[in-house]
Enzyme design. Structure first.
Site, PDB file in Angstrom:
ATOM      1  N   ASN A 114       0.993  -1.272  -0.185  1.00 37.82           N
ATOM      2  CA  ASN A 114       0.098  -0.082  -0.054  1.00 37.82           C
ATOM      3  C   ASN A 114       1.095   1.288  -0.077  1.00 37.82           C
ATOM      4  O   ASN A 114       1.249   1.181   0.897  1.00 37.82           O
ATOM      5  CB  ASN A 114      -0.684   0.214   1.372  1.00 37.82           C
ATOM      6  CG  ASN A 114      -1.740   1.298   1.525  1.00 37.82           C
ATOM      7  OD1 ASN A 114      -1.907   2.053   0.473  1.00 37.82           O
ATOM      8  ND2 ASN A 114      -2.323   1.137   2.550  1.00 37.82           N
ATOM      9  N   LYS A 157       0.050   4.823  -0.300  1.00 37.75           N
ATOM     10  CA  LYS A 157      -0.230   5.276   0.301  1.00 37.75           C
ATOM     11  C   LYS A 157       0.072   6.298  -0.598  1.00 37.75           C
ATOM     12  O   LYS A 157      -0.182   6.540  -1.973  1.00 37.75           O
ATOM     13  CB  LYS A 157       0.284   5.991   1.480  1.00 37.75           C
ATOM     14  CG  LYS A 157      -0.110   4.017   2.640  1.00 37.75           C
ATOM     15  CD  LYS A 157       0.375   4.924   4.142  1.00 37.75           C
ATOM     16  CE  LYS A 157       0.081   2.735   5.052  1.00 37.75           C
ATOM     17  NZ  LYS A 157       0.232   3.420   5.880  1.00 37.75           N
ATOM     18  N   HIS A 196      -9.648   1.287   5.338  1.00 33.55           N
ATOM     19  CA  HIS A 196      -8.230   1.619   5.416  1.00 33.55           C
ATOM     20  C   HIS A 196      -7.856   2.423   6.972  1.00 33.55           C
ATOM     21  O   HIS A 196      -8.746   3.206   6.676  1.00 33.55           O
ATOM     22  CB  HIS A 196      -6.808   2.081   5.054  1.00 33.55           C
ATOM     23  CG  HIS A 196      -5.515   1.850   5.320  1.00 33.55           C
ATOM     24  ND1 HIS A 196      -5.132   2.875   6.141  1.00 33.55           N
ATOM     25  CD2 HIS A 196      -4.523   0.898   4.930  1.00 33.55           C
ATOM     26  CE1 HIS A 196      -4.029   2.830   6.225  1.00 33.55           C
ATOM     27  NE2 HIS A 196      -3.352   1.620   6.427  1.00 33.55           N
ATOM     28  N   GLU A 201      -6.480   4.851   7.708  1.00 35.89           N
ATOM     29  CA  GLU A 201      -5.572   6.244   7.876  1.00 35.89           C
ATOM     30  C   GLU A 201      -7.497   6.855   7.070  1.00 35.89           C
ATOM     31  O   GLU A 201      -7.647   8.474   7.353  1.00 35.89           O
ATOM     32  CB  GLU A 201      -4.820   6.145   6.848  1.00 35.89           C
ATOM     33  CG  GLU A 201      -3.311   5.626   8.015  1.00 35.89           C
ATOM     34  CD  GLU A 201      -2.138   5.568   6.357  1.00 35.89           C
ATOM     35  OE1 GLU A 201      -2.558   5.427   5.263  1.00 35.89           O
ATOM     36  OE2 GLU A 201      -1.388   4.724   7.513  1.00 35.89           O
ATOM     37  N   GLU A 236      -4.742  -4.480  10.605  1.00 40.57           N
ATOM     38  CA  GLU A 236      -3.981  -4.144  11.268  1.00 40.57           C
ATOM     39  C   GLU A 236      -4.018  -3.447  12.000  1.00 40.57           C
ATOM     40  O   GLU A 236      -4.929  -1.771  12.136  1.00 40.57           O
ATOM     41  CB  GLU A 236      -4.063  -2.957  10.317  1.00 40.57           C
ATOM     42  CG  GLU A 236      -3.656  -4.025   8.220  1.00 40.57           C
ATOM     43  CD  GLU A 236      -3.371  -2.663   7.068  1.00 40.57           C
ATOM     44  OE1 GLU A 236      -2.190  -2.660   7.019  1.00 40.57           O
ATOM     45  OE2 GLU A 236      -4.150  -1.209   7.275  1.00 40.57           O
ATOM     46  N   GLY A 246       3.083   2.174  10.470  1.00 41.99           N
ATOM     47  CA  GLY A 246       4.173   3.086  10.612  1.00 41.99           C
ATOM     48  C   GLY A 246       4.693   3.228  11.665  1.00 41.99           C
ATOM     49  O   GLY A 246       5.710   4.637  11.676  1.00 41.99           O
ATOM     50  N   SER A 306       3.698  -2.379  10.120  1.00 41.64           N
ATOM     51  CA  SER A 306       5.510  -2.268  10.155  1.00 41.64           C
ATOM     52  C   SER A 306       6.082  -3.898   9.868  1.00 41.64           C
ATOM     53  O   SER A 306       7.101  -4.235  10.740  1.00 41.64           O
ATOM     54  CB  SER A 306       5.808  -2.319  11.542  1.00 41.64           C
ATOM     55  OG  SER A 306       4.855  -0.975  12.045  1.00 41.64           O
TER      56      SER A 306
END
Ligand code: PGA
Length: 254
Positions: A10, A12, A93, A95, A163, A169, A207
């Site tokens: 991904n 992003k 997701h 985010e 996730e 991240g 990660s």
């Protein structure tokens, strides 16, 4: 049919068009023969339309709108995504949930639109650190799954990505025990709701990198990865693909 493990990157909001095209060419050229893993690139829309892939490499969008067309400035529909040659779309997701207001209801509409278009959702779920620490992980995942899959009868082609938000991240991965327990919880929950020929594939994300990939891919019920940061560099991403490919080949040979 046993489904192959998946390594999905991904990107992003990274990589301009040509950079993305070159990146995918470079990764593909490193694997002239690869048979044990499915690789998915998820670039921004701008690169998505230019990138060319050949099986077992595939393309995914990072998002979509749920309507077929209309006055929705800045949005793009699942049929538009399909016309790029992509086969997958990421939904839910964290985010998108955190920064762009994607509620469980919206994620549900997106999942419905993706499946209607014969695309495959990579449906992301995960708990925050607070939720994990207060023992609410399963309750949250149950809610995200129940709401995200509302009114959906067929999920044969769906992929779930677990996730944990606190692992995205941050360099912090969930422990083996946490991943094992959570993936098996997700699979059992899906089994209680759907009568599937094959188990649903559940990817781990948060990660993942070349140093932990080997250990993580061998955790039971982990069917692959959704990778952010470590999917942006050719050698790093390629080395994770290689780890999963070799591991699967070893498993196939008994
Ligand atoms: P990360 O991101 O690998 O950089 O933690 C994962 C994701 O957001 O899908």
């Amino acid at each position: 049919m046993v489904k192959k493990p998946i390594v999905a990157g991904n990107w992003k909001m990274h990589k301009e068009t040509l950079e993305g095209v070159n990146f995918v060419e470079n990764v593909q050229s490193k694997f002239s023969s690869i048979s044990n893993v499915t690789v998915i690139f998820s670039p921004p829309y701008t690169a998505l339309f230019q990138i060319k892939v050949q099986s077992p490499f595939f393309k995914s969008a990072q998002n979509c709108h749920w309507e077929k067309k209309g006055a929705f400035t800045g949005e793009i529909s699942t049929s538009m995504i399909k016309s790029s040659g992509a086969e997958y779309v990421i939904s839910g997701h964290s985010e998108r949930r955190e920064f762009f207001g994607d509620t469980d209801k919206i994620v549900n509409k997106k999942n419905i639109a993706i499946i209607k278009e014969n695309l495959k959702p990579i449906f992301c779920i995960g708990e925050t650190l607070d939720q994990r620490e207060s023992g609410k992980t399963q309750e949250i995942l149950n809610y995200q799954i129940s709401e995200g899959l509302k009114d959906i009868d067929t999920i044969d082609e769906m992929i779930i990505a677990y996730e944990p938000v606190w692992a995205i991240g941050t360099g912090m991965t969930a422990t083996i025990e946490q991943i094992e327990e959570t993936h098996s919880y997700i699979k059992n929950l899906i089994k209680s709701k759907y009568n599937l020929k094959d188990d649903i594939q559940v990817l781990y994300g948060g990660s993942v990198n070349p140093n932990n990939a080997k250990e993580l891919i061998n955790v039971s019920n982990v069917d692959g990865f959704l990778i952010g940061g470590a999917s942006l560099d050719v050698d790093t991403f390629a080395s994770i693909i290689k780890i999963v490919e070799d591991n699967q080949e070893k498993n196939n040979n008994g």
